[in-house]
Design an enzyme around this catalytic site. Structure first.
Site, PDB file in Angstrom:
ATOM      1  N   LYS A 166       0.860  -1.186   0.000  1.00  0.00           N
ATOM      2  CA  LYS A 166       0.000   0.000   0.000  1.00  0.00           C
ATOM      3  C   LYS A 166       0.889   1.226   0.000  1.00  0.00           C
ATOM      4  O   LYS A 166       1.803   1.320   0.823  1.00  0.00           O
ATOM      5  CB  LYS A 166      -0.853   0.023   1.262  1.00  0.00           C
ATOM      6  N   GLY A 167       0.612   2.147  -0.891  1.00  0.00           N
ATOM      7  CA  GLY A 167       1.363   3.398  -0.918  1.00  0.00           C
ATOM      8  C   GLY A 167       0.504   4.523  -0.372  1.00  0.00           C
ATOM      9  O   GLY A 167      -0.623   4.294   0.081  1.00  0.00           O
TER      10      GLY A 167
ATOM     11  N   ARG B  55      -3.130   1.343  -3.732  1.00  0.00           N
ATOM     12  CA  ARG B  55      -2.505   0.017  -3.587  1.00  0.00           C
ATOM     13  C   ARG B  55      -1.686  -0.387  -4.808  1.00  0.00           C
ATOM     14  O   ARG B  55      -1.857   0.163  -5.888  1.00  0.00           O
ATOM     15  CB  ARG B  55      -3.597  -1.030  -3.402  1.00  0.00           C
TER      16      ARG B  55
ATOM     17  N   LYS C  66       0.243  -0.056 -10.045  1.00  0.00           N
ATOM     18  CA  LYS C  66       0.112   0.849  -8.901  1.00  0.00           C
ATOM     19  C   LYS C  66      -1.017   1.829  -9.159  1.00  0.00           C
ATOM     20  O   LYS C  66      -1.086   2.443 -10.221  1.00  0.00           O
ATOM     21  CB  LYS C  66       1.438   1.593  -8.732  1.00  0.00           C
TER      22      LYS C  66
ATOM     23  N   ASP D 241      16.445  12.131  -3.916  1.00  0.00           N
ATOM     24  CA  ASP D 241      15.784  11.464  -2.795  1.00  0.00           C
ATOM     25  C   ASP D 241      16.236  10.004  -2.681  1.00  0.00           C
ATOM     26  O   ASP D 241      15.424   9.093  -2.516  1.00  0.00           O
ATOM     27  CB  ASP D 241      14.262  11.546  -2.988  1.00  0.00           C
TER      28      ASP D 241
ATOM     29  N   ASP E 234      11.598   5.264  -7.174  1.00  0.00           N
ATOM     30  CA  ASP E 234      10.706   6.370  -6.840  1.00  0.00           C
ATOM     31  C   ASP E 234      11.335   7.659  -7.341  1.00  0.00           C
ATOM     32  O   ASP E 234      12.461   7.985  -6.944  1.00  0.00           O
ATOM     33  CB  ASP E 234      10.522   6.425  -5.314  1.00  0.00           C
TER      34      ASP E 234
HETATM   35  P1  AMP Z   1       4.675   2.757  -3.048  1.00  0.00           P
HETATM   36  O1  AMP Z   1       3.372   3.416  -3.248  1.00  0.00           O
HETATM   37  O2  AMP Z   1       5.593   2.904  -4.229  1.00  0.00           O
HETATM   38  O3  AMP Z   1       5.328   3.129  -1.747  1.00  0.00           O
HETATM   39  O4  AMP Z   1       4.388   1.191  -2.981  1.00  0.00           O
HETATM   40  C1  AMP Z   1       3.806   0.569  -1.858  1.00  0.00           C
HETATM   41  C2  AMP Z   1       4.441  -0.788  -1.664  1.00  0.00           C
HETATM   42  O5  AMP Z   1       4.147  -1.650  -2.770  1.00  0.00           O
HETATM   43  C3  AMP Z   1       5.964  -0.751  -1.608  1.00  0.00           C
HETATM   44  O6  AMP Z   1       6.408  -0.506  -0.321  1.00  0.00           O
HETATM   45  C4  AMP Z   1       6.363  -2.122  -2.116  1.00  0.00           C
HETATM   46  O7  AMP Z   1       6.309  -3.071  -1.076  1.00  0.00           O
HETATM   47  C5  AMP Z   1       5.265  -2.464  -3.088  1.00  0.00           C
HETATM   48  N1  AMP Z   1       5.683  -2.147  -4.472  1.00  0.00           N
HETATM   49  C6  AMP Z   1       5.598  -0.950  -5.084  1.00  0.00           C
HETATM   50  N2  AMP Z   1       6.069  -1.013  -6.341  1.00  0.00           N
HETATM   51  C7  AMP Z   1       6.463  -2.295  -6.538  1.00  0.00           C
HETATM   52  C8  AMP Z   1       7.042  -2.999  -7.641  1.00  0.00           C
HETATM   53  N3  AMP Z   1       7.309  -2.383  -8.776  1.00  0.00           N
HETATM   54  N4  AMP Z   1       7.313  -4.308  -7.490  1.00  0.00           N
HETATM   55  C9  AMP Z   1       7.047  -4.941  -6.314  1.00  0.00           C
HETATM   56  N5  AMP Z   1       6.504  -4.335  -5.242  1.00  0.00           N
HETATM   57  C10 AMP Z   1       6.220  -3.027  -5.349  1.00  0.00           C
END
Ligand code: AMP
EC number: 2.7.11.1
Length: 394
Positions: free
Chosen positions: A147-148, A152, A169, A263, A281
């Site tokens: 979850k970001g 999700r 995402k 960052d 990111d």
């Molecule tokens: P974020 O919104 O980018 O912080 O994503 C939330 C969570 O999803 C992250 O902390 C990762 O655990 C997982 N995640 C995000 N992008 C990826 C990806 N490209 N491949 C695998 N897991 C991901």
């Protein structure tokens, strides 16, 4: 190491079908090229083939009955002795919990006016790299990956052949507007879509509906680097050196494209299926030269003196962050961390309060070790292997 030009050319051949061709299916020469060379290329340039090497263990073996709700293809289970490496189409993506729909009922709202125009993000009409048109219905959705802040992330597979595995995402537009980061998100997407490097997470495409934006990201099979660092406390010198080498390579690439990341920290780094590091990111990245001053939020730990002091800065801010990372990988905490708070950290950064000989952590950006020199440093060279393997970084 392949040149950036050759990487870009080879990746271009693997592009998820471009709209210019009028194609409705990917135009990559997957069927005609030998499987070995295609697999090699996918591994080398981190295209989303999660099984680059048949010797590697699958991420998650498909379990009978544990397939996606929407999947039409079932992987046939064979006895281990006769089992061939799975293709992407057969790879289990896990069980979907219906999260996208459940969340969409409760969360976010449609945005109007200028914000709606600003967030109508669709890679099929991108000026620089148009892709085919994508919709949520083009994917079999699998397990949740995380979850970001704005939504999700799920493991998905394209229904269209060759059934790519991706991370999809979701970002809620109204929450982006509320946080006033529309421009930042647009910039992040524009920058990331044009980058191709084995240690930079690929963004293959993006599309939107009334309430959401969806990013089609390279699947980082081994998850977050931050979790590994928390789990082990610190990394061995070998593992640290391999990561720093990969980071220096990725940052040199970004800087050659006039992108400053700004960052770099463990929370923004993911790990590919071979354990290779992926910068994942680009929320704070800018096109150089960026002498703009920024409002700082979040941790100061990775910021150089010129940024904490609100002065002009250039790509050398990333050199500093690489120095902080090197220290943190080996020691387990960043060098200027101060539990007593923001002000204490600020003072330690500005004084470069450090008791080791600094090469990257120099107050004067011009005195920081060049990334090309980082890659030639005996500590890095000592642990370099040709291709990162899980053993090399484990
Ligand atoms: P974020 O919104 O980018 O912080 O994503 C939330 C969570 O999803 C992250 O902390 C990762 O655990 C997982 N995640 C995000 N992008 C990826 C990806 N490209 N491949 C695998 N897991 C991901």
């Amino acid at each position: 190491m392949a040149s950036v030009g050759s990487v870009t050319r080879q990746i271009a051949a693997l592009e998820i079908s471009a709209k210019q061709n009028g194609a409705t299916k990917p135009t990559r020469p997957l069927k005609t090229a030998g499987q070995t060379s295609v697999s090699k290329l996918l591994t080398k340039f981190a295209a989303p083939n999660p099984f680059p090497d048949p010797k590697l263990k699958p991420l998650a073996k498909p379990k009978p009955g544990n397939t996606t709700q929407s999947s039409t293809k079932q992987s046939s289970q064979k006895p281990a002795a006769t089992q061939k490496p799975l293709t992407e189409a057969e790879l289990d993506i896990g069980k979907y919990d219906g999260g996208f729909e459940i969340e969409n009922e409760k969360r976010g709202e449609a945005v109007q006016g200028e914000a709606a125009r600003e967030l109508a993000l669709d890679s099929s009409v991108s000026r620089t790299r148009p892709t085919r048109e994508w919709h949520l219905t083009d994917f079999d959705i699998g397990r949740p990956l995380g979850k970001g802040k704005f939504g999700r992330v799920y493991m998905v597979r394209t229904k269209v052949e060759p059934n790519y595995i991706l991370a999809l995402k979701c970002l809620y537009k109204s929450e982006i507007v509320q946080a006033r980061v529309e421009k930042q998100i647009r910039r992040e997407i524009e920058i990331q879509q044009n980058l191709r490097h084995p240690n930079v997470l690929r963004l293959y495409g993006y599309f939107h509906d009334e309430k959401r934006i969806f990013l089609m990201l390279e699947f980082a099979g081994k998850g977050e680097l931050y979790k590994q660092l928390t789990k082990y406390g610190s990394f061995s010198e070998r593992r640290s050196a391999v990561y720093i080498d990969q980071m220096a390579d990725a940052l040199s690439y970004l800087h050659s494209k006039h992108v400053i990341h700004r960052d770099i920290k463990p929370e923004n780094l993911l790990l590919g299926i071979n354990g290779e590091l992926k910068i994942g990111d680009f929320g704070w990245s800018v096109h150089a030269p960026s002498n703009r001053r920024t409002t700082l939020c979040g941790t100061l730990d990775y910021l150089p003196p010129e940024m904490v002091e609100g002065r002009e800065h250039n790509e050398k801010v990333d050199y500093w962050a690489l120095g902080v990372l090197t220290y943190e990988f080996i020691v387990g905490s960043p060098p200027f961390e101060e539990m007593s708070g923001y002000n204490a950290t600020y003072k330690r950064i500005a004084k470069v309060d450090l008791r080791i000989p600094p090469k990257l952590l120099q107050y004067d950006p011009e005195k920081r070790l060049a990334l090309s020199e980082v890659r030639k440093h005996p500590w890095v060279v000592r642990y370099r292997t040709k291709t990162p393997t899980p053993e090399a970084v484990a």
